[in-house]
Design an enzyme around this catalytic site. Structure first.
Site, PDB file in Angstrom:
ATOM      1  N   GLU A  64       0.518  -1.595  -0.400  1.00  0.00           N
ATOM      2  CA  GLU A  64       0.100  -0.136  -0.075  1.00  0.00           C
ATOM      3  C   GLU A  64       1.100   1.289  -0.220  1.00  0.00           C
ATOM      4  O   GLU A  64       1.942   1.375   0.606  1.00  0.00           O
ATOM      5  CB  GLU A  64      -0.739   0.220   1.009  1.00  0.00           C
ATOM      6  CG  GLU A  64      -2.344   1.399   1.728  1.00  0.00           C
ATOM      7  CD  GLU A  64      -2.946   1.291   2.466  1.00  0.00           C
ATOM      8  OE1 GLU A  64      -3.586   2.707   2.119  1.00  0.00           O
ATOM      9  OE2 GLU A  64      -2.480   0.746   3.384  1.00  0.00           O
ATOM     10  N   ASP A 110       4.966   4.727   4.009  1.00  0.00           N
ATOM     11  CA  ASP A 110       4.645   6.837   3.679  1.00  0.00           C
ATOM     12  C   ASP A 110       5.663   6.258   4.256  1.00  0.00           C
ATOM     13  O   ASP A 110       7.500   6.054   4.935  1.00  0.00           O
ATOM     14  CB  ASP A 110       3.812   6.075   4.989  1.00  0.00           C
ATOM     15  CG  ASP A 110       3.043   7.530   4.440  1.00  0.00           C
ATOM     16  OD1 ASP A 110       3.777   8.806   4.971  1.00  0.00           O
ATOM     17  OD2 ASP A 110       1.701   7.213   4.091  1.00  0.00           O
ATOM     18  N   ASP A 138      -1.875  12.426  -2.640  1.00  0.00           N
ATOM     19  CA  ASP A 138      -1.885  13.581  -2.468  1.00  0.00           C
ATOM     20  C   ASP A 138      -1.622  13.821  -4.063  1.00  0.00           C
ATOM     21  O   ASP A 138      -0.932  12.933  -4.625  1.00  0.00           O
ATOM     22  CB  ASP A 138      -0.506  13.912  -2.154  1.00  0.00           C
ATOM     23  CG  ASP A 138       0.200  15.422  -2.479  1.00  0.00           C
ATOM     24  OD1 ASP A 138      -0.654  16.604  -3.166  1.00  0.00           O
ATOM     25  OD2 ASP A 138       0.455  16.096  -1.791  1.00  0.00           O
ATOM     26  N   LYS A 154      -0.383  21.050  -9.230  1.00  0.00           N
ATOM     27  CA  LYS A 154      -0.080  22.062  -9.796  1.00  0.00           C
ATOM     28  C   LYS A 154       0.755  20.670 -11.032  1.00  0.00           C
ATOM     29  O   LYS A 154       1.270  19.965 -10.597  1.00  0.00           O
ATOM     30  CB  LYS A 154       1.138  22.280  -9.085  1.00  0.00           C
ATOM     31  CG  LYS A 154       0.714  23.924  -8.307  1.00  0.00           C
ATOM     32  CD  LYS A 154       1.609  24.157  -7.250  1.00  0.00           C
ATOM     33  CE  LYS A 154       1.382  25.433  -6.887  1.00  0.00           C
ATOM     34  NZ  LYS A 154       2.375  26.829  -6.592  1.00  0.00           N
ATOM     35  N   GLU A 174     -10.412   8.849   3.938  1.00  0.00           N
ATOM     36  CA  GLU A 174     -11.866   8.568   2.581  1.00  0.00           C
ATOM     37  C   GLU A 174     -12.686   9.029   4.503  1.00  0.00           C
ATOM     38  O   GLU A 174     -14.594   9.052   3.700  1.00  0.00           O
ATOM     39  CB  GLU A 174     -11.540   7.171   2.542  1.00  0.00           C
ATOM     40  CG  GLU A 174     -13.280   7.161   1.694  1.00  0.00           C
ATOM     41  CD  GLU A 174     -13.177   4.730   1.167  1.00  0.00           C
ATOM     42  OE1 GLU A 174     -14.519   4.750   0.208  1.00  0.00           O
ATOM     43  OE2 GLU A 174     -12.599   4.281   1.552  1.00  0.00           O
TER      44      GLU A 174
END
Length: 221
Positions: free
Chosen positions: A50, A75, A124, A128, A203
């Protein structure tokens, strides 16, 4: 708040359910590369990642749902990933582990075709244009996944950001990759797969605000 964060960082050093980037800091493969199954999980079960796992809700719940597979949540945010690593240790969830790295370096931590499946949950969107290569479904990242995924390995994307979902479909079309399944409203479906019912903290927050949850599943050959 700052004190709690420091306590969590200190605790991370003691949890056997998480791998830190240090002391490894080179451009060569990490010692666990190609050895996650044998050396970390001590078995030969399928390996599922994940990416951008946050607090690890998806990693932990997938691991509970599929005890015959191994799951690694990845992460860079230590204060977030602490929650998943602690749950995996305390419960325990023996087929769940965590890795704290920048995702740009993922190829150094997993061997060629070592990974069976990838989940990307509420990343994320990097809206931009100049940050396009940081999007986790950009062609740059898909090439990284292609290296570590087995042939026929599946990639899942679940997001609340409709623009990011549509961007992903455009990238897949450019690369001539046909999605196996896609929807721009997961909870509007009549028959929802159990794996899509797992909800992260983000979520829950976005759903309460009325955002549709989008999902796409595809194979990187």
């Amino acid at each position: 708040m700052a004190k709690r964060k420091l306590q969590r960082f200190a605790e991370l050093d003691l949890l056997p359910t998480i791998v830190h980037p240090l002391p490894f800091d080179g451009e060569v493969s990490h010692p666990l590369s190609s050895k996650w199954k044998s050396d970390f999980f001590k078995n030969e079960q399928d390996l599922v990642l994940e990416l951008g796992c946050g607090r690890g809700e998806y990693t932990i719940n997938l691991a509970r749902m599929f005890p015959m597979k191994n799951f690694v949540g990845i992460d860079i945010k230590g204060a977030r990933i602490w929650r998943g690593a602690k749950t995996a240790f305390e419960e325990p969830v023996k087929n769940a582990g965590f890795l704290r790295i920048q995702l740009e370096r993922i190829e150094h931590y997993f061997g060629k075709h070592e990974v069976d499946e990838i989940w990307i949950t509420f990343p994320d969107p990097h809206v931009k244009q100049i940050r396009e290569n940081k999007r986790l479904t950009s062609s740059v990242f898909l090439e990284r996944y292609r290296h570590i995924l087995k042939e026929g390995g599946i990639v899942h994307l679940k997001t609340d950001n409709r623009s990011f979902y549509e961007y992903t479909l455009e990238v897949l079309e450019t690369l001539k990759i046909k999605p196996e399944f896609q929807t721009d409203d997961v909870y509007g479906m009549d028959d929802i797969d159990e794996v899509l019912k797992i909800k992260t903290t983000y979520e829950e927050m976005f759903s309460k605000k009325g955002f549709n949850i989008c999902y796409v599943r595809f194979v990187l050959d």
